[in-house]
Design a protein around this motif. Structure first.
Motif, PDB file in Angstrom:
ATOM      1  N   TRP A  50     -77.496  29.442   2.113  1.00 53.86           N
ATOM      2  CA  TRP A  50     -76.962  28.107   1.847  1.00 53.86           C
ATOM      3  C   TRP A  50     -75.437  28.129   1.802  1.00 53.86           C
ATOM      4  N   GLU A  73     -73.067  25.918   4.200  1.00 55.83           N
ATOM      5  CA  GLU A  73     -72.340  24.767   3.653  1.00 55.83           C
ATOM      6  C   GLU A  73     -70.840  25.004   3.477  1.00 55.83           C
ATOM      7  N   GLN A 113     -65.751  23.122   1.869  1.00 61.08           N
ATOM      8  CA  GLN A 113     -67.104  22.556   1.784  1.00 61.08           C
ATOM      9  C   GLN A 113     -67.101  21.028   1.835  1.00 61.08           C
TER      10      GLN A 113
END
Length: 265
Positions: free
Chosen positions: A221, A225, A263
């Protein structure tokens, strides 16, 4: 300037008194460490007296006992905040910088949040920040001005799936910051916010998740991201804070700065 003549940037924080609410660990610790490294005098505050005493002792050993001062108390409430500010100025020196960094309050995901959990989130993340600003900014104005810094989160910049009270209160902190900056413009106190991304340090949720049974999923993840494909560190938040608290950032006012490896989109 010839490259051989270049020197490190001096933030001009030597002997400046910076008050930090929430400084015994994590981001607050990182901010204190960066400020002490720049020669500032740092007032450390936190709720947990034991952890605070350990942090103060460590910093005193590394930077000198005359560089650190501490106060243990509930810095979400007005009375302890006002007591801490008054004692700091009486015992340590006039405040020219302050950081609102009281930690988060845990609550479940989704709508199943009790009134007590919601209120705790408001006190921890929003009310504490407002109360410190209300107490510190007039003092700093009397001292000739300075810089006030809120610590928010990228969870306040968009719906990231965090607990509702956390995202909502951090969004409110962002708005509070930009609004206070307008009200405070004639006090010579600049007001800004850092919105950290995924910051990892010993004992926090990111450390547990990145090393736990689902660590592979969490790392996947992060790499998807976060363009920089890693976590941030308290030192990286601390260095940003040191800049914003210094006169090197003299034309930055009312800003919410994401420190998140790219991000935020």
């Amino acid at each position: 300037m010839d490259k051989t003549e270049e020197t490190d940037m001096d933030f001009g924080l030597k002997d400046k008194v910076i008050f930090i609410a929430g400084a015994s660990r994590g981001i607050g610790y990182g901010i204190a460490e960066s400020l002490l490294g720049e020669g500032a005098k740092v007032a450390l505050t936190a709720r947990g007296a034991e952890a605070l005493a350990e942090t103060k002792a460590e910093f005193a050993k590394r930077f000198g006992s005359d560089r650190v001062w501490s106060f243990a108390g509930d810095l979400t409430q007005t009375a302890p905040i006002e007591e801490a500010l008054a004692k700091c100025e009486a015992e340590f020196g006039p405040i020219t910088g302050a950081v609102a960094n009281v930690g988060l309050s845990p609550s479940p995901l989704g709508l199943d949040v009790s009134d007590d959990e919601w209120q705790a989130g408001l006190d921890q993340n929003l009310n504490s920040a407002f109360r410190l600003a209300r107490g510190a900014i007039p003092r700093m104005a009397k001292n000739g001005g300075g810089s006030f810094l809120f610590i928010s989160s990228i969870a306040g910049l968009g719906a990231l799936g965090t607990p509702l009270d956390y995202g909502a209160t951090k969004a409110a902190v962002n708005h509070l910051s930009t609004s206070v900056a307008r009200f405070a413009f004639d006090t010579k106190v600049r007001v800004n916010t850092i919105a950290p991304g995924n910051i990892i340090f010993a004992g926090n949720n990111w450390e547990k998740q990145s090393t736990g049974p689902r660590a592979e999923n969490w790392w996947r993840w992060i790499k998807r991201e976060v363009p920089m494909k890693r976590f941030g560190t308290p030192q990286e938040i601390g260095d940003t804070a040191a800049f914003l608290l210094s006169e090197r950032a003299s034309f930055i006012n009312g800003a919410v700065i994401a420190v998140d490896g790219g991000q935020t989109r």
